[in-house]
Design an enzyme around this catalytic site. Structure first.
Site, short mmCIF file in Angstrom:
data_model
loop_
_atom_site.label_atom_id
_atom_site.label_comp_id
_atom_site.label_asym_id
_atom_site.label_seq_id
_atom_site.Cartn_x
_atom_site.Cartn_y
_atom_site.Cartn_z
N ILE A 98 0.77 -1.09 0.09
CA ILE A 98 -0.30 -0.22 -0.18
C ILE A 98 0.60 1.21 0.13
O ILE A 98 1.80 1.53 0.12
CB ILE A 98 -1.43 -0.14 1.25
CG1 ILE A 98 -1.93 -1.48 1.70
CG2 ILE A 98 -1.59 0.80 1.10
CD1 ILE A 98 -2.50 -1.35 2.82
N ASP A 147 5.01 -5.11 16.28
CA ASP A 147 4.63 -4.75 14.59
C ASP A 147 3.56 -3.95 14.07
O ASP A 147 4.62 -2.84 13.68
CB ASP A 147 4.68 -6.02 14.12
CG ASP A 147 4.64 -5.88 12.52
OD1 ASP A 147 5.69 -6.16 12.19
OD2 ASP A 147 2.80 -5.57 11.52
N LYS A 188 5.17 0.32 13.00
CA LYS A 188 4.96 0.50 11.80
C LYS A 188 4.36 2.10 12.21
O LYS A 188 3.96 2.95 11.39
CB LYS A 188 3.86 -0.46 10.55
CG LYS A 188 4.76 -1.71 10.42
CD LYS A 188 3.97 -2.59 9.71
CE LYS A 188 4.32 -3.95 9.28
NZ LYS A 188 3.14 -5.42 9.43
#
Ligand SMILES: NC(=O)c1ccc[n+]([C@@H]2O[C@H](COP(=O)([O-])OP(=O)(O)OC[C@H]3O[C@@H](n4cnc5c(N)ncnc54)[C@H](OP(=O)(O)O)[C@@H]3O)[C@@H](O)[C@H]2O)c1
Length: 440
Positions: free
Chosen positions: A138, A203, A207
């Site tokens: 993306i 995780d 991000k």
């Protein structure tokens, strides 16, 4: 035709090998778009002898990523080794210091050292591109950094971990327990052998910290992210959410508040009719809210060799064309330390699932404790649902009965204080389940 852009590729795993294939297959298209070829010329990985799905002998081999990074035969380093430490860190620093642009998919490296690396890139007048590091295929980095240059962002949130979204989707659709879905995700290769980093939300936090910096111009600070994972979510929560018009997603949310920037990762109830609630399985999505703009949601593959390599190739195409922006869309020196909004000040609606003892006065005690914290209820559901863990059979007095409360907007602090008082009153068994509701 102009000279090729010569790529040194560090890492030949899932992503690195897909980069080799994508550059091979897209050669003519890239020449048409960039006016020059983009060619891998040299490689490095841990093991030279390992079987690969392309012919390694076509390229020069380096035993050391740092030697590759400084070699004069390459114009740009692609780092897809991973990890916040060496050799990835030293290879990236070496390339930037030598005046070579870098493309990386390494969120761990950026979350820990992104600020310093951005300064090094700017000092040397070269690009540091990292589209692949967040939400794989993306183009969210470019959207925040360039596509919406004129926007004042108020909130960025998304599903940034495919493993967690896969597990929650399976739990919801088939009423399966968390542990069973996790095992299935591991069997299908969607979850690591050690899934802790994903399912505990770390995780997503890394991000999110990168997205927050791009959106709010703050220094990356993964330690400023409040993190909760998905292991405590039960099929009963997902079923109750569904009945109430919600889905449960692990969201990373960065939002501007009067107290500062709130960065949080936790299971979240989102309205079933929202764009983000439609995102199922391993797919990722990010929604951007900005002043004067209707929300923008980007949905797509968050991982996988080809999707991630596609983001890397797009970053390489920018370098081949000579497009160059500061890594975080503004000079790294102008990025401010994050003013962290304390989580206890978080405001919003809450889903609370209690196991209430089935005896006179319980409901009145719970209502009183909520009222003392000025918490008002939008709905209250008492479930005699034998399928729910810990649920009671109706009519067997003394057994706990699941009660689900949906609050109007209140504060985290108020919810914690009310529930602590309810537990002290001994009118509930076990720990109440609390899931925040995100307005969307
Ligand atoms: N996989 C995805 O879907 C995905 C998505 C987005 C971002 N990323 C990011 O992309 C990066 C790479 O991920 P991946 O899934 O491709 O990892 P991977 O399959 O484990 O590959 C890692 C590669 O790095 C090489 N390597 C490891 N240690 C090394 C060392 N000390 N010196 C030289 N080479 C070394 C390995 O060599 P050998 O092959 O010889 O073992 C392997 O080729 C990570 O930062 C990851 O977070 C991955």
């Amino acid at each position: 035709m102009a000279e090729p852009l010569r790529v040194g590729l560090a890492g030949l795993g899932t992503v690195g090998s897909a980069v080799v294939h994508l550059l091979d297959e897209g050669r003519d298209k890239l020449i048409a778009r960039c006016g020059r070829p983009i060619e891998v010329v040299a490689l490095t990985a841990r093991s030279r002898g390992k079987k690969r799905d392309f012919d390694v002998k076509r390229f020069r081999w380096f035993g050391d990523p740092v030697a590759l990074a400084r070699d004069s035969a390459i114009d740009v380093l692609v780092e897809v080794i991973g990890g916040a430490g060496d050799p990835a860190k030293r290879a990236v620093e070496t390339a930037l210091a030598a005046g070579k642009p870098v493309v990386t998919a390494n969120k761990a490296l950026l979350a820990r050292h992104g600020q310093k690396l951005a300064r090094l890139a700017e000092r040397n007048g070269v690009a540091l591109n990292f589209e692949a590091s967040v939400a794989g295929g993306i183009p969210i980095v470019k959207t925040l950094r360039e596509g919406l240059n004129g926007a004042s962002f108020t909130r960025v949130y998304g599903i940034l971990n495919g493993t967690c979204n896969y597990i929650l989707t399976r739990m919801e659709q088939d009423r399966l327990a968390f542990a069973d879905c996790l095992r299935e995700a591991q069997r299908l290769g969607y979850a690591e052998a050690d899934p802790t980093f994903d399912i505990e939300g770390h995780d997503t936090a890394q991000k999110l910290s990168i997205l927050a910096s791009l959106a709010f111009g703050t220094k990356i600070d993964p330690d400023a992210v409040y993190v909760e994972g998905i292991a405590s979510i039960t099929p009963a929560d997902l079923a109750a959410a569904n009945e109430l018009g919600y889905r449960i997603k692990l969201l990373g949310v960065a939002v501007k508040t009067p107290q500062g920037i709130e960065q949080r990762v936790h299971p979240t109830m989102v309205r079933k009719d929202s764009a983000i609630a439609q995102v199922m399985g391993v797919t990722n999505a990010v929604t951007i809210d900005a002043e004067g703009l209707a929300p923008i949601t980007l949905v797509g593959p968050g991982a996988g060799g080809t999707a991630t390599a596609s983001a890397i190739v797009a970053d390489l195409a920018d370098i081949a064309r000579g497009v160059h922006t500061p890594p975080f869309g503004r000079p790294a020196a102008s990025m401010t330390a994050i003013r962290k909004a304390p989580m206890q000040h978080h405001e919003g609606g809450y889903y609370i699932r209690l196991l209430a003892r089935d005896r006179p006065g319980t409901a009145a005690t719970i209502a009183r404790r909520l009222a003392q914290q000025k918490i008002s209820l939008e709905s209250i559901v008492q479930r005699h649902d034998a399928g729910s863990p810990g649920a009671a059979q109706p009519g067997r007095s003394g057994e706990p009965v699941p009660v689900i409360l949906i609050t109007y907007a209140t504060s985290e602090d108020a919810v914690h204080k009310a529930l602590a008082a309810v537990r002290r009153d001994r009118v509930v068994s076990g720990r109440p389940q609390v899931i925040r509701i995100e307005k969307n």
